[in-house]
Motif scaffolding. Structure first.
Motif, PDB file in Angstrom:
ATOM      1  N   TYR A 150       0.816  -1.210   0.000  1.00 54.31           N
ATOM      2  CA  TYR A 150       0.000   0.000   0.000  1.00 54.31           C
ATOM      3  C   TYR A 150       0.852   1.263   0.000  1.00 54.31           C
ATOM      4  O   TYR A 150       2.035   1.254   0.343  1.00 54.31           O
ATOM      5  N   PHE A 151       0.197   2.370  -0.415  1.00 51.90           N
ATOM      6  CA  PHE A 151       0.830   3.675  -0.564  1.00 51.90           C
ATOM      7  C   PHE A 151      -0.140   4.737  -0.049  1.00 51.90           C
ATOM      8  O   PHE A 151      -1.356   4.505   0.004  1.00 51.90           O
ATOM      9  N   THR A 152       0.391   5.913   0.290  1.00 51.71           N
ATOM     10  CA  THR A 152      -0.471   7.047   0.600  1.00 51.71           C
ATOM     11  C   THR A 152      -0.009   8.257  -0.210  1.00 51.71           C
ATOM     12  O   THR A 152       1.179   8.416  -0.502  1.00 51.71           O
ATOM     13  N   LYS A 153      -0.975   9.079  -0.554  1.00 54.04           N
ATOM     14  CA  LYS A 153      -0.706  10.346  -1.224  1.00 54.04           C
ATOM     15  C   LYS A 153      -1.327  11.442  -0.380  1.00 54.04           C
ATOM     16  O   LYS A 153      -2.529  11.394  -0.069  1.00 54.04           O
ATOM     17  N   ILE A 154      -0.527  12.423   0.015  1.00 51.74           N
ATOM     18  CA  ILE A 154      -1.009  13.503   0.866  1.00 51.74           C
ATOM     19  C   ILE A 154      -1.078  14.781   0.044  1.00 51.74           C
ATOM     20  O   ILE A 154      -0.067  15.236  -0.503  1.00 51.74           O
ATOM     21  N   ASN A 155      -2.301  15.316  -0.054  1.00 53.62           N
ATOM     22  CA  ASN A 155      -2.554  16.526  -0.842  1.00 53.62           C
ATOM     23  C   ASN A 155      -2.062  16.344  -2.277  1.00 53.62           C
ATOM     24  O   ASN A 155      -2.470  15.394  -2.950  1.00 53.62           O
ATOM     25  N   LYS A 156      -1.152  17.166  -2.754  1.00 52.57           N
ATOM     26  CA  LYS A 156      -0.688  17.076  -4.140  1.00 52.57           C
ATOM     27  C   LYS A 156       0.630  16.326  -4.284  1.00 52.57           C
ATOM     28  O   LYS A 156       1.248  16.347  -5.352  1.00 52.57           O
ATOM     29  N   GLY A 157       1.061  15.661  -3.218  1.00 57.91           N
ATOM     30  CA  GLY A 157       2.309  14.922  -3.270  1.00 57.91           C
ATOM     31  C   GLY A 157       2.181  13.629  -4.051  1.00 57.91           C
ATOM     32  O   GLY A 157       1.097  13.245  -4.503  1.00 57.91           O
ATOM     33  N   PRO A 158       3.279  12.905  -4.229  1.00 54.29           N
ATOM     34  CA  PRO A 158       3.254  11.625  -4.957  1.00 54.29           C
ATOM     35  C   PRO A 158       2.781  10.493  -4.057  1.00 54.29           C
ATOM     36  O   PRO A 158       2.713  10.633  -2.823  1.00 54.29           O
ATOM     37  N   PHE A 159       2.437   9.359  -4.661  1.00 55.25           N
ATOM     38  CA  PHE A 159       2.156   8.159  -3.881  1.00 55.25           C
ATOM     39  C   PHE A 159       3.466   7.610  -3.332  1.00 55.25           C
ATOM     40  O   PHE A 159       4.419   7.379  -4.083  1.00 55.25           O
ATOM     41  N   LEU A 160       3.523   7.403  -2.023  1.00 56.70           N
ATOM     42  CA  LEU A 160       4.724   6.890  -1.375  1.00 56.70           C
ATOM     43  C   LEU A 160       4.367   5.708  -0.473  1.00 56.70           C
ATOM     44  O   LEU A 160       3.355   5.742   0.232  1.00 56.70           O
ATOM     45  N   PRO A 161       5.189   4.674  -0.459  1.00 52.18           N
ATOM     46  CA  PRO A 161       4.959   3.554   0.450  1.00 52.18           C
ATOM     47  C   PRO A 161       5.527   3.874   1.831  1.00 52.18           C
ATOM     48  O   PRO A 161       6.509   4.623   1.946  1.00 52.18           O
TER      49      PRO A 161
END
Length: 290
Positions: A176-187
């Motif tokens: 899984y990954f998260t994206k915060i606001n306009k940032g990229p998807f990061l694990p």
């Protein structure tokens, strides 16, 4: 007199130190493959050369590590497509290179599909490398995602929770990954999970924010209130799981003298480093109230 002799002997033994110098071999650089294909997304391949473990790495070194002019094909159920190299300037004279579908030859281009298998073939500098992967089905069901107060009633932070259901039958793997606001998807630092202990159950889990490994670890598993968080969970096959499980163990054990040495398990032939992975992805958005 015996005590004096014993003490003198011990002092002599403890005082004897021998410098041990290890001569490390200069290993030849290897090709490093990062290849992915996701449902409804085109295949993408990044080729680089490995860099020495003790080498000082600069932005220029990273730019020069990209491998150019490779011939790459991805084959799926709809046919075979030869990928094209693209180079993107990133500022200050540096660039980023990758291979994806050839926009001038869309007749054979395709995107990933659920429950389909794919093969990869790379010819670079006279050597051939191959691999296979599968995009599984979307078997891990996300029931809900919600917010809990942060510990200590910190009004600026929040905990994000997810409730999911794992289907009966072992062998269900996710990343899984998260994206915060306009940032990229990061694990996060630990992004891969199997279903060894949760098979066939509905469970709740705290979501950790993704980490940019180029800048270091986050100090907390909390999100800021007011953030818009996109939660991406991907079903993956066993080979992709094994690669990231061993890779992340290696990340997390750096600097720990008591950790067990781990070999990163890739799935590229001809002794190459890296992996070819298929992702069956779903997305869920949460706006954390202020």
């Amino acid at each position: 007199m015996k005590r004096i002799a014993v003490c003198l002997s011990l002092s002599i033994l403890l005082g004897c130190e021998k410098d041990i110098n290890f001569k490390l071999d200069n290993a030849e650089p290897k090709i490093v493959v990062e290849a992915t294909i996701e449902n409804d997304q085109p295949p993408r391949v990044i080729l680089t050369r490995s860099i020495g473990y003790f080498a000082e790495i600069t932005a220029k070194d990273l730019t020069q590590s990209f491998i150019h002019n490779a011939d790459i094909w991805v084959e799926g159920s709809s046919g075979t497509h030869k990928l094209k190299e693209y180079t993107i300037p990133v500022g200050q004279g540096f660039s980023f290179s990758y291979y994806s579908i050839d926009s001038s030859n869309l007749a054979t281009a395709f995107t990933g599909e659920l429950n389909h298998s794919y093969s990869l073939k790379i010819i670079s500098e006279g050597k051939t490398y191959t691999s296979n992967t599968t995009i599984p089905g979307l078997t891990r069901i996300i029931d809900s995602i919600w917010v809990k107060p942060a510990p200590g009633n910190d009004s600026s932070k929040a905990i994000v929770m997810v409730r999911a259901t794992d289907p009966p039958g072992f062998g269900d793997y996710i990343r899984y990954f998260t994206k915060i606001n306009k940032g990229p998807f990061l694990p996060p630092m630990n992004s891969t999970y199997d279903d060894l202990f949760i098979d066939g159950t509905t469970y709740e889990l705290q979501v950790s924010p993704g980490v940019d490994r180029n800048t270091g670890k986050r100090d907390e598993n909390l999100f800021n209130r007011g953030d818009t968080v996109v939660f991406k969970v991907s079903n993956i096959d066993k080979a992709t799981f094994d690669f990231w499980r061993t890779m992340e163990y290696s990340y997390n054990s750096v600097g720990n003298p008591f950790s067990t040495p781990t070999k990163v398990l890739g799935n590229i032939s001809n002794n190459a480093l890296g992996y070819f992975g298929g992702y069956a992805s779903q997305y869920h958005t949460l706006i954390i109230p202020k």
